[in-house]
Design a protein around this motif. Structure first.
Motif, PDB file in Angstrom:
ATOM      1  N   VAL A  69       0.887  -1.277   0.026  1.00  0.00           N
ATOM      2  CA  VAL A  69      -0.098  -0.022   0.017  1.00  0.00           C
ATOM      3  C   VAL A  69       0.808   1.219   0.018  1.00  0.00           C
ATOM      4  O   VAL A  69       1.733   1.639   1.113  1.00  0.00           O
ATOM      5  CB  VAL A  69      -0.854   0.006   1.221  1.00  0.00           C
ATOM      6  CG1 VAL A  69      -1.720   1.393   1.270  1.00  0.00           C
ATOM      7  CG2 VAL A  69      -1.892  -1.331   1.472  1.00  0.00           C
ATOM      8  N   ARG A  80      -6.575   8.764   2.360  1.00  0.00           N
ATOM      9  CA  ARG A  80      -7.977   8.129   1.786  1.00  0.00           C
ATOM     10  C   ARG A  80      -8.485   7.118   2.438  1.00  0.00           C
ATOM     11  O   ARG A  80      -9.649   6.903   2.609  1.00  0.00           O
ATOM     12  CB  ARG A  80      -7.805   7.546   0.052  1.00  0.00           C
ATOM     13  CG  ARG A  80      -7.453   8.839  -0.783  1.00  0.00           C
ATOM     14  CD  ARG A  80      -7.274   8.148  -2.147  1.00  0.00           C
ATOM     15  NE  ARG A  80      -6.558   9.099  -3.012  1.00  0.00           N
ATOM     16  CZ  ARG A  80      -5.191   9.255  -3.329  1.00  0.00           C
ATOM     17  NH1 ARG A  80      -4.335   8.364  -3.031  1.00  0.00           N
ATOM     18  NH2 ARG A  80      -4.986  10.184  -4.159  1.00  0.00           N
ATOM     19  N   SER A  86       0.714   7.162   0.056  1.00  0.00           N
ATOM     20  CA  SER A  86      -0.291   8.512  -0.774  1.00  0.00           C
ATOM     21  C   SER A  86      -1.660   7.915  -0.522  1.00  0.00           C
ATOM     22  O   SER A  86      -2.543   8.648  -0.542  1.00  0.00           O
ATOM     23  CB  SER A  86       0.010   8.676  -2.305  1.00  0.00           C
ATOM     24  OG  SER A  86      -0.271   7.363  -3.020  1.00  0.00           O
ATOM     25  N   TRP A  87      -1.767   6.517  -0.249  1.00  0.00           N
ATOM     26  CA  TRP A  87      -3.185   6.040   0.081  1.00  0.00           C
ATOM     27  C   TRP A  87      -3.596   6.272   1.592  1.00  0.00           C
ATOM     28  O   TRP A  87      -4.943   6.329   1.783  1.00  0.00           O
ATOM     29  CB  TRP A  87      -3.410   4.531  -0.382  1.00  0.00           C
ATOM     30  CG  TRP A  87      -3.559   4.547  -1.807  1.00  0.00           C
ATOM     31  CD1 TRP A  87      -2.898   4.967  -3.062  1.00  0.00           C
ATOM     32  CD2 TRP A  87      -3.748   3.075  -2.549  1.00  0.00           C
ATOM     33  NE1 TRP A  87      -3.035   4.528  -3.936  1.00  0.00           N
ATOM     34  CE2 TRP A  87      -3.403   3.349  -3.843  1.00  0.00           C
ATOM     35  CE3 TRP A  87      -4.206   1.864  -2.039  1.00  0.00           C
ATOM     36  CZ2 TRP A  87      -3.808   2.208  -4.637  1.00  0.00           C
ATOM     37  CZ3 TRP A  87      -4.479   0.768  -2.786  1.00  0.00           C
ATOM     38  CH2 TRP A  87      -4.314   1.160  -4.049  1.00  0.00           C
TER      39      TRP A  87
END
Length: 116
Positions: free
Chosen positions: A39, A46, A42-43
């Motif tokens: 992962v 979110r 940057s996720w």
């Protein structure tokens, strides 16, 4: 109103808020586990937003049950994806936590449906 629904929704919301916060502040343990399964950092915002939205939906669902059911279903799907991600990366040590949260998310969802 079901006392069991309220208690499980609050308990799950607390867990989601803690998990979301850990992703936002990039807690070392969480960061290591997520990057290990691929992962990207940057996720994290979110993913944290999804968890916090789920917590909010569950809490509002105490007063407006359809939203609580929808939020619970979303959280179930979120953690099902997390479990699958860990299993696909062959990270068997990291899979139990999202698996437990998946089971915990099923409780208010099913109780919400049963008491709607």
């Amino acid at each position: 109103m079901s006392v069991a629904y309220v208690l499980t929704a609050i308990l799950l919301s607390i867990a989601l808020i803690g998990s979301g916060r850990a992703k936002l502040v990039k807690d070392e343990k969480i960061t290591a586990g997520l990057t290990k399964v691929g992962v990207p950092e940057s996720w994290f915002p979110r993913l944290a937003a999804l968890e916090l939205a789920g917590a909010l939906g569950l809490l509002i669902g105490i007063a407006y049950r359809p939203l609580g059911i929808a939020a619970g279903a979303g959280v179930v799907l979120y953690f099902a994806g997390a479990v699958l991600t860990h299993l696909r990366a062959r990270d068997l040590k990291g899979a139990p936590v999202p698996a437990v949260l998946l089971l915990l998310a099923a409780a208010p969802t099913l109780l919400g449906i049963a008491t709607a």
